[in-house]
Design an enzyme around this catalytic site. Structure first.
Site, PDB file in Angstrom:
ATOM      1  N   ASN A  91      37.562  50.256  46.878  1.00  0.00           N
ATOM      2  CA  ASN A  91      38.723  51.029  47.353  1.00  0.00           C
ATOM      3  C   ASN A  91      39.820  51.096  46.304  1.00  0.00           C
ATOM      4  O   ASN A  91      40.577  52.058  46.239  1.00  0.00           O
ATOM      5  CB  ASN A  91      39.238  50.444  48.661  1.00  0.00           C
ATOM      6  CG  ASN A  91      38.334  50.838  49.818  1.00  0.00           C
ATOM      7  OD1 ASN A  91      37.495  51.729  49.678  1.00  0.00           O
ATOM      8  ND2 ASN A  91      38.485  50.179  50.947  1.00  0.00           N
ATOM      9  N   GLU A 149      30.777  44.103  50.025  1.00  0.00           N
ATOM     10  CA  GLU A 149      31.615  43.398  49.045  1.00  0.00           C
ATOM     11  C   GLU A 149      31.846  41.981  49.574  1.00  0.00           C
ATOM     12  O   GLU A 149      32.380  41.806  50.662  1.00  0.00           O
ATOM     13  CB  GLU A 149      32.940  44.124  48.845  1.00  0.00           C
ATOM     14  CG  GLU A 149      32.856  45.348  47.954  1.00  0.00           C
ATOM     15  CD  GLU A 149      34.220  45.999  47.725  1.00  0.00           C
ATOM     16  OE1 GLU A 149      34.508  46.424  46.592  1.00  0.00           O
ATOM     17  OE2 GLU A 149      34.997  46.064  48.704  1.00  0.00           O
ATOM     18  N   HIS A 191      33.211  42.537  53.260  1.00  0.00           N
ATOM     19  CA  HIS A 191      33.672  43.911  53.473  1.00  0.00           C
ATOM     20  C   HIS A 191      32.476  44.847  53.597  1.00  0.00           C
ATOM     21  O   HIS A 191      31.814  45.162  52.613  1.00  0.00           O
ATOM     22  CB  HIS A 191      34.582  44.346  52.304  1.00  0.00           C
ATOM     23  CG  HIS A 191      35.087  45.750  52.451  1.00  0.00           C
ATOM     24  ND1 HIS A 191      35.357  46.552  51.358  1.00  0.00           N
ATOM     25  CD2 HIS A 191      35.327  46.514  53.552  1.00  0.00           C
ATOM     26  CE1 HIS A 191      35.755  47.735  51.792  1.00  0.00           C
ATOM     27  NE2 HIS A 191      35.741  47.736  53.103  1.00  0.00           N
ATOM     28  N   SER A 197      39.456  45.714  54.538  1.00  0.00           N
ATOM     29  CA  SER A 197      39.048  46.523  53.380  1.00  0.00           C
ATOM     30  C   SER A 197      40.097  46.501  52.278  1.00  0.00           C
ATOM     31  O   SER A 197      39.918  47.134  51.254  1.00  0.00           O
ATOM     32  CB  SER A 197      38.784  47.952  53.827  1.00  0.00           C
ATOM     33  OG  SER A 197      39.918  48.444  54.485  1.00  0.00           O
TER      34      SER A 197
END
Ligand code: T1G
Length: 696
Positions: A475, A437, A425, A404
């Site tokens: 993130n 992702e 991801h 991640s």
């Protein structure tokens, strides 16, 4: 006749066939063509059949025409004209009859459909309500209760249920036109009467205020479903034409809202996000057998998603016990689908039987077409795994990492085939969360990228292309708005006030409740990882570390920012948290100040938009809509606001930049305006201009 409406006469029936691919949307040409053809039919036929060509009847008004100057004939007028026709009008439905498409069918006097047809009025998902008589005609057929359910949920209803509800009069399999012509001819031969719904009595009233309050609460700030309740109420309380006028007023009210812009942006962005110009004509590699390394929550979720999308799965674990536990998690995930009727027992047995293999030896992956690694987030562990994969996987296999935030380029460089390495991801729980992702490393081959997107499509994910940086798109932006929240806490706000303000803004959960759900130990590990290279000007609170040192990791330990009691939904504020915060402020000599909810949201969103502008400016996200879809499908951003960058456009970029410049006066390090944001403001442009392909 017209390019989009063909006209034929079969016996006594004039057939009006709509051909406007891909979904026969009611564009101006279709409306004009239908109106003209009705006129012609009335001069030579006894009945009219309206039918769609291709895969569907009509998927609604043409959404691409929204916001453009309206052209006659208007859809509401066309529906009234069809209904008022002296001829018998029949609609034959197949595929989807949605929105204006169902409204056209409701303006007919009889409706037949093939068994696989679906009908619905999903306008609320676009921030509006049915605006061509649907809120007045549907309840006259189904009653107020069923109509309110369909209109406020926007759900698609199958033919069998639609027949029961009285929406359909006839269900028969076969070619929609042939079935329709035969049905219409039978009605003519039987002397069946015209049955304009406008002549039917309004529905019995229900407690509309109670329904309105309930729908408003469930909408968490979305206006369209609750407003639609008032339109259906009019069907019960007003004569038909007055009800139509009320519907029109409420429709126009919603058309003028930012929510309509946000939801229509989300509709098209959701369809555009996985379409990359550079992948045009690039064939993905075939994937039938998937390997997963690591059977923890993420690995088991990824394996479950793969099984549900029809792939065979080999899951590798380090020991028999761990493999057994992994099988338990996967079976647990699938029994949920079984219990909800999404899977039959046979399907469950097949997916947990021949489709799933557990292994403890890497050679079990030698025939896999694609392998996803979901092991501990440590670079040395990743490199060890990819080294082994490089040794056993067949040439052409796609090697994917579910990291991640770690550097996918570095992971790829640890193999002899970096062109076959990509980041995939997933978000937890991976068999539920829609976001994926697709992280493209410097050497990732185009057909490997195409394979990532093809896998996303097969798994019914919203796949978003992301470049390599710490945290990729989601993130990275999360760490910025989360940091902003932490700064507000040091300066006087409370985690609970912040959570409440963001809930009010429309988020599914506030940042601190989300942190408890994800596990506070993840953030703790992240802070430790970044501490050695952290800029001394960065403000980082200590209290979250104190909380973790005390063993409080959130829901998984029963205590975090909130205290969670078994069997109870949600938690109650944990008083230890405010004690830790107060102590830290005192230790740092900070005099806390008041924050209004409005200021909290303004700062939080400014931090989100600013970092998102950097992510787009650096090309980590190709388009602003990629960011919007990432935050909506992975981070609980309210869909009706369209995503952070659509929200920013609607709010006004100059005002947002001014806010950021103001905030910089007390923290110049954190509040450095993103160059892209400054550029757009300087040039008087918007993020949407970039979505439309206007160059940076
Ligand atoms: N208008 C214009 N384009 C549309 C469209 C529409 N209504 N519906 C779909 N498209 C495009 C879509 O953008 C995509 O384009 C392609 O068709 C295929 O769609 C007065 C005002 C029908 C269930 O909300 O739910 O009527 O990306 O990829 O997965 O009351 O499309 O290929 O360039 O989604 O098979 C109400 C919206 C309108 C239904 C098919 N109707 N559409 O799903 O294909 S408002 C809706 C859908 C209204 C009146 C009001 C789905 C679908 P492209 P797709 P799919």
């Amino acid at each position: 006749m017209s390019e989009v409406i063909s006209y034929e006469v079969h016996g006594d029936v004039a057939v009006l066939r709509i051909t406007n691919p891909p979904v026969n949307a009611l564009s101006h040409a279709v409306r004009q063509g239908l109106s003209d053809a009705m006129g012609r039919a009335e001069s030579e036929a006894k009945a009219v059949l309206i039918v769609g060509d291709g895969r569907t009847f009509i998927a609604g008004a043409d959404i691409t025409e929204f916001g453009k100057p309206p052209k006659d004939p208007w859809l509401p007028d066309l529906c009234n004209r069809i209904e008022a026709s002296p001829l018998l009008v029949v609609a034959s439905l197949h595929g989807a009859a949605l929105g204006g498409g169902l409204e056209v069918a409701l303006s007919a006097h009889y409706r037949t459909a093939v068994p696989t047809a679906r009908v619905g009025l999903p306008e609320v998902h676009l921030g509006i309500l049915p605006g061509a008589g649907g809120t007045q005609r549907l309840p006259r057929l189904t009653g107020a209760g069923a109509a309110l359910d369909m209109i406020t949920s926007g759900r698609h209803v199958g033919a069998a249920e639609a027949l029961k509800l009285g929406i359909l009069d006839h269900v028969e399999d076969g070619d929609p036109q042939s079935v329709g012509v035969a049905y219409a001819q039978t009605l003519v031969d039987q002397g069946a009467p015209r049955r304009p719904i406008c002549d039917m009595p309004g529905p019995e009233p229900v407690d509309f205020d109670a329904v309105h309050a309930d729908v408003l609460k469930k909408g968490r700030g979305q206006l369209s479903p609750a407003t639609a309740v008032r339109a259906v109420q009019a069907a019960s309380e007003l004569p038909f034409l007055d009800g139509l006028r009320r519907e029109r007023d409420l429709f126009n009210e919603l058309m003028a809202t930012d929510q309509r812009h946000g939801l229509i942006h989300a509709f098209f962005a959701e369809r555009a996000v996985s379409k990359l110009p550079e992948l045009k004509g690039v064939e993905p590699r075939p994937v039938a057998a998937m390997g997963v390394i690591g059977g923890g929550t993420m690995g088991a979720g990824i394996a479950t998603a793969a099984l549900l999308s029809g792939l065979t799965v080999t899951l590798l674990e380090m020991s028999e016990d761990a493999a057994k536990a992994a099988r338990g998690r996967i079976e647990g995930n699938l029994s949920g689908a079984l219990a909800r009727g999404k899977l039959s027992q046979d399907q469950y047995d097949m997916l947990t039987g021949q489709a799933l293999t557990l292994a403890t030896d890497y050679t079990a992956l030698k025939d896999a077409d694609l392998v996803v690694e979901a092991v501990f987030e440590e670079m040395s562990v990743k490199k060890d795994v990819f080294g082994k994969l490089d040794g056993v996987c067949k040439p052409g296999a796609v090697l994917a990492t579910n990291t991640s935030y770690l550097d996918v380029n570095e992971i790829a460089a640890s193999t002899s085939r970096p062109q076959d390495v990509i980041g995939l991801h997933f978000f937890s729980p991976a068999h539920v969360m829609k976001l994926l992702e697709v992280v493209v490393a410097d050497k990732t081959a185009p057909d490997v990228v195409a394979t990532g997107f093809a896998l996303g499509k097969a798994m019914r994910k919203i796949a978003v292309r992301a470049g390599v940086c710490d945290g990729f798109i989601g993130n990275r932006i999360l760490s910025a708005y989360r940091a902003c929240a932490d700064h507000m806490i040091l300066d006087g706000a409370s985690p609970y006030q912040i959570d409440a303000a963001l809930l009010e803004f429309g988020f599914a959960m506030g940042p601190f409740a989300v942190a408890d759900l994800a596990g506070l130990d993840i953030g703790w590990a992240g802070r430790k990882r970044l501490a050695p290279t952290r800029d001394p000007r960065e403000r980082v609170p200590d209290y979250p570390d104190r909380l973790c040192e005390a063993g409080h990791f959130g829901q998984k330990t029963g205590k975090g920012y909130y205290i969670y009691e078994a069997g109870k939904r949600g938690g109650v504020p944990n008083p230890e948290v405010m004690d830790l915060i107060t102590a830290e402020r005192a230790a740092k000599g900070i005099t806390p100040r008041e924050f209004s909810d409005q200021e909290i949201v303004r700062r939080y969103m400014a931090a989100m938009v600013n970092e998102a502008a950097r992510v787009v400016g650096e090309g980590i996200a190709r388009r602003p809509l990629d960011v919007d879809m990432t935050l909506i499908f992975g981070y609980g951003f309210p869909r009706y606001r369209g995503g952070p960058l659509k929200w920013a456009d609607l709010t006004g970029l100059p005002e947002l930049l001014k806010d950021i410049e103001t905030y910089a006066s007390t923290d110049a390090y954190f509040w450095q305006p993103a160059p892209l944001l400054q550029e757009l403001v300087r040039d008087g442009r918007s993020f949407d201009d970039l979505n439309k392909g206007q160059p940076l």
